[in-house]
Enzyme design. Structure first.
Site, mmCIF file in Angstrom:
data_model
loop_
_atom_site.group_PDB
_atom_site.id
_atom_site.type_symbol
_atom_site.label_atom_id
_atom_site.label_comp_id
_atom_site.label_asym_id
_atom_site.label_seq_id
_atom_site.Cartn_x
_atom_site.Cartn_y
_atom_site.Cartn_z
ATOM 1 N N PHE A 168 -16.559 -21.275 18.058
ATOM 2 C CA PHE A 168 -15.259 -20.530 18.969
ATOM 3 C C PHE A 168 -15.646 -19.109 18.573
ATOM 4 C CE2 PHE A 168 -11.900 -19.186 21.127
ATOM 5 C CZ PHE A 168 -11.271 -20.407 22.166
ATOM 6 N N THR A 202 -0.720 -15.905 23.911
ATOM 7 C CA THR A 202 0.438 -16.709 23.614
ATOM 8 C C THR A 202 0.374 -17.184 22.050
ATOM 9 O OG1 THR A 202 -1.272 -18.292 23.744
ATOM 10 C CG2 THR A 202 -0.536 -18.002 25.753
ATOM 11 N N HIS A 262 -0.713 -19.499 20.522
ATOM 12 C CA HIS A 262 -1.738 -20.286 20.097
ATOM 13 C C HIS A 262 -2.264 -20.038 18.985
ATOM 14 C CE1 HIS A 262 -4.300 -23.740 21.240
ATOM 15 N NE2 HIS A 262 -5.247 -22.936 20.972
HETATM 16 N N1 INI Z 1 -10.533 -21.419 17.800
HETATM 17 C C1 INI Z 1 -10.975 -20.700 17.376
HETATM 18 O O1 INI Z 1 -11.679 -20.923 16.180
HETATM 19 N N2 INI Z 1 -10.842 -19.194 17.227
HETATM 20 C C2 INI Z 1 -9.882 -19.070 18.271
HETATM 21 O O2 INI Z 1 -9.483 -17.933 18.522
HETATM 22 C C3 INI Z 1 -9.330 -20.107 19.161
HETATM 23 N N3 INI Z 1 -8.445 -19.857 20.305
HETATM 24 O O3 INI Z 1 -8.146 -18.647 20.483
HETATM 25 O O4 INI Z 1 -7.749 -20.641 21.179
HETATM 26 C C4 INI Z 1 -9.654 -21.216 18.711
HETATM 27 N N4 INI Z 1 -9.194 -22.334 19.682
HETATM 28 C C5 INI Z 1 -9.772 -23.806 19.460
HETATM 29 C C6 INI Z 1 -9.165 -24.626 18.499
HETATM 30 O O5 INI Z 1 -9.450 -23.982 17.128
HETATM 31 C C7 INI Z 1 -9.564 -26.006 18.501
HETATM 32 O O6 INI Z 1 -11.008 -25.946 18.645
HETATM 33 C C8 INI Z 1 -9.086 -26.651 19.704
HETATM 34 O O7 INI Z 1 -7.570 -26.517 19.785
HETATM 35 C C9 INI Z 1 -9.232 -28.265 19.903
HETATM 36 O O8 INI Z 1 -8.761 -28.819 18.899
#
Ligand code: INI
Length: 151
Positions: free
Chosen positions: A19, A83, A85
């Protein structure tokens, strides 16, 4: 660094979340650079890629408990959105990585950026410059050497 334990011969697992992959790829380059500069052999570094920072602790735990590595480096980039999150993921990855280190007894290095903006993440993942991955690589070598000395 601890000259009593050469970095050559030490083994490292590197976990890279994909990500924000442009950022985490530069963190990976920085970490590999630090390991090479310390004298770690290419063959002694295993890189595992995974989807996001939330998944880092589980994979770090698998590597840490395999008995194959002297330290684990965790790399990721969590960037604040609109959000809550961000708060859940950043808190969980930090807590999980710390827990893996304590439960496994293997050094697990936190090279996960948690920033408000992409610009801040970019500024901390510069190739050949300020780079949290490079710092994580340096810390991993130091902790692996310290761990060997204290064993
Ligand atoms: N994962 C990240 O590594 N960085 C982020 O900024 C991010 N955001 O912003 O949502 C992110 N989301 C994904 C998360 O880590 C999981 O892979 C996903 O929720 C599946 O479990």
């Amino acid at each position: 660094m601890d000259s009593a334990t050469p970095a050559e011969g030490l083994h490292f697992g590197v976990v890279q979340s994909t990500f924000n992959t442009a950022v985490t790829s530069r963190l990976l380059s920085g970490a590999i650079d630090a390991l090479k500069r310390a004298g770690v052999n290419d063959d002694d570094v295993t890189v595992v890629k995974l989807p996001g920072a939330f998944e880092i602790p589980l994979v770090a735990q698998k590597l840490a408990t395999s008995g194959r590595y002297d330290a684990i480096i965790c790399l990721g980039a969590v960037i604040r959105g609109d959000t809550p999150h961000f708060d859940y993921i950043s808190a969980e990855v930090a807590r999980g990585v710390g827990q893996v280190a304590l439960s496994s007894g293997v050094p697990v290095i936190f090279g996960v950026l948690t920033t408000d903006t992409l610009d801040q993440a970019n500024a901390r993942s510069v190739e050949g410059g300020r780079n949290k991955g490079f710092e994580a690589g340096v810390a991993a070598v130091e902790m692996a050497q310290l761990h060997a000395r204290l064993a």
